[in-house]
Write an enzyme that holds these catalytic residues in place. Structure first.
Site, mmCIF file in Angstrom:
data_model
loop_
_atom_site.group_PDB
_atom_site.id
_atom_site.type_symbol
_atom_site.label_atom_id
_atom_site.label_comp_id
_atom_site.label_asym_id
_atom_site.label_seq_id
_atom_site.Cartn_x
_atom_site.Cartn_y
_atom_site.Cartn_z
ATOM 1 N NE ARG A 1 54.640 23.312 58.393
ATOM 2 C CZ ARG A 1 53.820 24.315 57.715
ATOM 3 N NH1 ARG A 1 53.285 23.937 56.572
ATOM 4 N NH2 ARG A 1 53.656 25.120 58.254
ATOM 5 N NE ARG A 2 56.627 24.856 53.704
ATOM 6 C CZ ARG A 2 56.042 25.844 54.548
ATOM 7 N NH1 ARG A 2 56.917 26.290 55.511
ATOM 8 N NH2 ARG A 2 55.051 26.423 54.335
ATOM 9 C CE1 TYR B 1 35.964 27.343 57.368
ATOM 10 C CE2 TYR B 1 38.092 28.590 57.283
ATOM 11 C CZ TYR B 1 37.356 27.806 58.022
ATOM 12 O OH TYR B 1 37.402 27.553 59.319
ATOM 13 C CG HIS C 1 42.244 30.993 57.300
ATOM 14 N ND1 HIS C 1 42.648 29.857 57.937
ATOM 15 C CD2 HIS C 1 40.974 31.177 57.894
ATOM 16 C CE1 HIS C 1 41.790 29.304 58.766
ATOM 17 N NE2 HIS C 1 40.641 30.121 58.541
ATOM 18 C CG HIS D 1 45.370 20.980 60.355
ATOM 19 N ND1 HIS D 1 44.223 20.656 60.988
ATOM 20 C CD2 HIS D 1 45.345 21.959 59.532
ATOM 21 C CE1 HIS D 1 43.380 21.569 60.510
ATOM 22 N NE2 HIS D 1 43.856 22.229 59.899
ATOM 23 C CG PHE D 2 47.352 21.620 55.420
ATOM 24 C CD1 PHE D 2 46.296 22.642 55.390
ATOM 25 C CD2 PHE D 2 48.613 22.357 55.692
ATOM 26 C CE1 PHE D 2 46.326 23.910 55.951
ATOM 27 C CE2 PHE D 2 48.750 23.525 56.016
ATOM 28 C CZ PHE D 2 47.631 24.338 55.920
ATOM 29 C CG HIS D 3 47.785 15.057 53.861
ATOM 30 N ND1 HIS D 3 48.998 15.896 54.163
ATOM 31 C CD2 HIS D 3 48.291 14.746 52.647
ATOM 32 C CE1 HIS D 3 49.881 15.905 52.971
ATOM 33 N NE2 HIS D 3 49.332 15.240 52.000
#
Length: 563
Positions: free
Chosen positions: A449-450, A237, A233, A384-386
């Protein structure tokens, strides 16, 4: 001698320092690796979405999960880490300087990271490490994969030690003065990175390498996953804070304004240090073996990071409005209409800021107990990550590259390259809107996913998901065009643009802003509070995990279908 005297004068008077050719070669070396990684990782991403569309098969017996691993490792770890460290070196060199000895050690960091990257990449390409970038056990990779990852981490630590020594050297010459804002921010980011990466270093060195070499028969999967997400996580950041550095201290200069508040900027970074590390359990909400109370505690701590995020949003839009009104643009949104939309150095990071609004909202959903159970392990999380990393962070990095690369290579950002950059930014935003949007919708419909399309092509839901798979392929193709444009622009700025002097934009603080209190640089206190929060959030649950592990902890005794 005159040049050295000029640099001493600049440093004594708090003026930006000049970057020498030797320094430029160092900083650009990191950029070369980063943009090579962008092209390779982007190509792998294009192949992924084509396979998932159901209308394309990988040639030559290449495995889908091999491609997926390359995409994740090369983009999420190699591209980001190399760009961030190169960018941060440039910020430190410009604000506090770098000595000859520090520069030599920095090369050691570069070659250590590069060696680790090559080791990791080769094992993945040979099909010996198709374990995704999270490399969860019981999936096992070749030992060289884990050794390579360890070298990348160690190299980044060396870079962090250099950054800290740069600031220490500057403080010795400027006793009682506050550190330059960008140097303060780099120091915070590398402290966070070092503390967080201790977790992944521990699981790689103590668990995975002995296990992959055959010295250990079993591995405690829950321990390895907990140590990974202790790191995983704050990794987000580590990606995000360099973008915040550009937003806080560079974008104001580009738009002709000043930093709204130096104190607010520093405080937000301190809060990110506190609340970005002790929250890994919110990635493990569906896992057994962790007391729900501690999951709840870490979810609360996760939501605390919203505070510095809102502080940043307030600071940025205050800067935009004050600058616009100072230039005479009245009305409710006159200041907004007259922002420099035709300057790619501003447009790319601004679109990244906009993408962070839905990206942050999605992060709140992912970290919530009940809502997480709806989207967990669906392609929503990939979308979300993209939005966050591949849009907010990467578009800001692109915006930085448009001025940093020509500044380091002694060239200029011409009008034609600027126009091409605006096209590239729009192409990227459109491609990501289509691809990430379809991922979010398909995730709400339950698509995993994956997984390649062939893994669920015979299900009743496949027809419903098919349209979104095709949309992802279209979005991915548009994004790859954007990658091609960005690589072309990088090559142009590095080797072929006209010679000249490109500005290294660093903004000054508003004259009316309150003075920055010196207690904001109480490093011992900030590190102690961070350590206390980590110990509070992890000590008891980690002891429970060890105490209640099954005898021998055989690798297949634990569920592996979580984030």
């Amino acid at each position: 001698m005159e040049l050295e005297a000029l640099e001493r004068y600049k440093q004594d008077n708090r003026l930006p320092l000049s970057i020498t050719k030797r320094e430029s070669r160092l900083y650009m070396s990191y950029m070369y690796v980063a943009f090579i990684a962008l092209f390779v990782g982007g190509l792998m991403g294009l192949l992924q979405v084509f396979v998932r569309s159901g209308h394309f098969q990988l040639p030559w017996g290449i495995d889908y999960y091999q491609v997926l691993t390359v995409h994740g490792v090369i983009l999420a770890l190699v591209l980001t880490t190399f760009f961030i460290i190169g960018f941060q070196y440039a910020l430190m060199g410009k604000t506090v300087g770098i000595s000859e000895r520090q520069r030599r050690v920095s090369w050691l960091a570069f070659w250590t990271m590069t060696t680790g990257t090559i080791l990791t990449a080769v094992t993945i390409m040979l099909g010996k490490a198709s374990v995704l970038y999270t490399f969860y056990a019981p999936l096992k990779a070749h030992p060289a994969f884990y050794i390579g990852l360890a070298l990348v981490i160690i190299g980044s630590w060396i870079a962090g030690f250099v950054n800290w020594h740069q600031l220490y050297t500057w403080k010795q010459k400027h006793r009682g003065e506050k550190a330059p804002l960008l140097a303060f921010m780099v120091t915070i980011n590398m402290i966070m990175w070092f503390i967080a990466s201790l977790g992944v270093a521990a699981t790689v060195l103590i668990q995975f390498i002995p296990w992959s070499l055959g010295y250990a028969e079993t591995i405690n999967v829950l321990v390895s996953r907990t140590l990974f997400w202790y790191f995983g996580h704050p990794l987000v950041y580590f990606w995000l804070l360099p973008a915040y550095m550009a937003w806080y201290a560079i974008i104001p200069k580009i738009i002709g304004g000043k930093i709204f508040s130096d104190s607010l900027a520093r405080l937000s970074f301190v809060l990110f240090l506190f609340f970005s590390i002790p929250v890994g359990f919110h990635h493990q909400l569906t896992e057994p073996g962790i007391d729900p109370t501690w999951k709840f505690v870490q979810v609360v701590l996760t939501f605390m990071v919203i505070v510095p995020s809102l502080m940043t949003a307030f600071s940025m839009f205050a800067t935009f409005e004050i600058t616009g009104r100072r230039k005479g643009f009245g009305g409710l949104f006159g200041w907004f209409k007259h922002l420099p939309w035709k300057d790619v150095r501003f447009l790319a990071p601004f679109l990244g800021m906009v993408a962070f609004i839905p990206g942050g909202a999605g992060g709140i959903i992912n970290a919530s107990h009940q809502l997480n159970s709806i989207v967990h392990n669906t392609i929503w999380v990939t979308g979300h990550f993209h939005l966050t990393v591949a849009t907010t962070v990467i578009l800001t990095f692109f915006g930085v590259a448009y001025w940093l690369i020509p500044h380091l290579t002694g060239r200029r950002l011409t009008e034609s390259i600027n126009r091409l950059g605006i096209i590239q930014t729009i192409v990227w935003a459109v491609g990501m809107l289509i691809m990430s949007g379809s991922m979010h919708i398909q995730g709400l419909l339950g698509a995993p996913r994956r997984s390649a399309y062939s893994d669920y092509g015979g299900t009743a839901q496949a027809a419903e998901w098919g349209w979104y798979q095709m949309a992802q392929a279209v979005g991915g193709a548009i994004l790859f065009i954007g990658i091609g444009l960005m690589v072309y622009i990088f090559i142009k700025l590095a080797f072929f643009a006209p010679k000249g002097d490109e500005e290294f934009p660093i903004a000054e603080e508003e004259e009316e802003a309150p003075a920055t209190p010196m207690w904001l640089e109480n490093w011992k206190l900030w590190i102690a509070i961070t350590a206390a929060l980590i110990l509070f959030a992890y000590t008891i649950p980690f002891m429970d995990i060890i105490q209640h592990s099954p005898p021998g902890s055989p690798p297949f005794d634990w569920p592996i279908g979580n984030s």
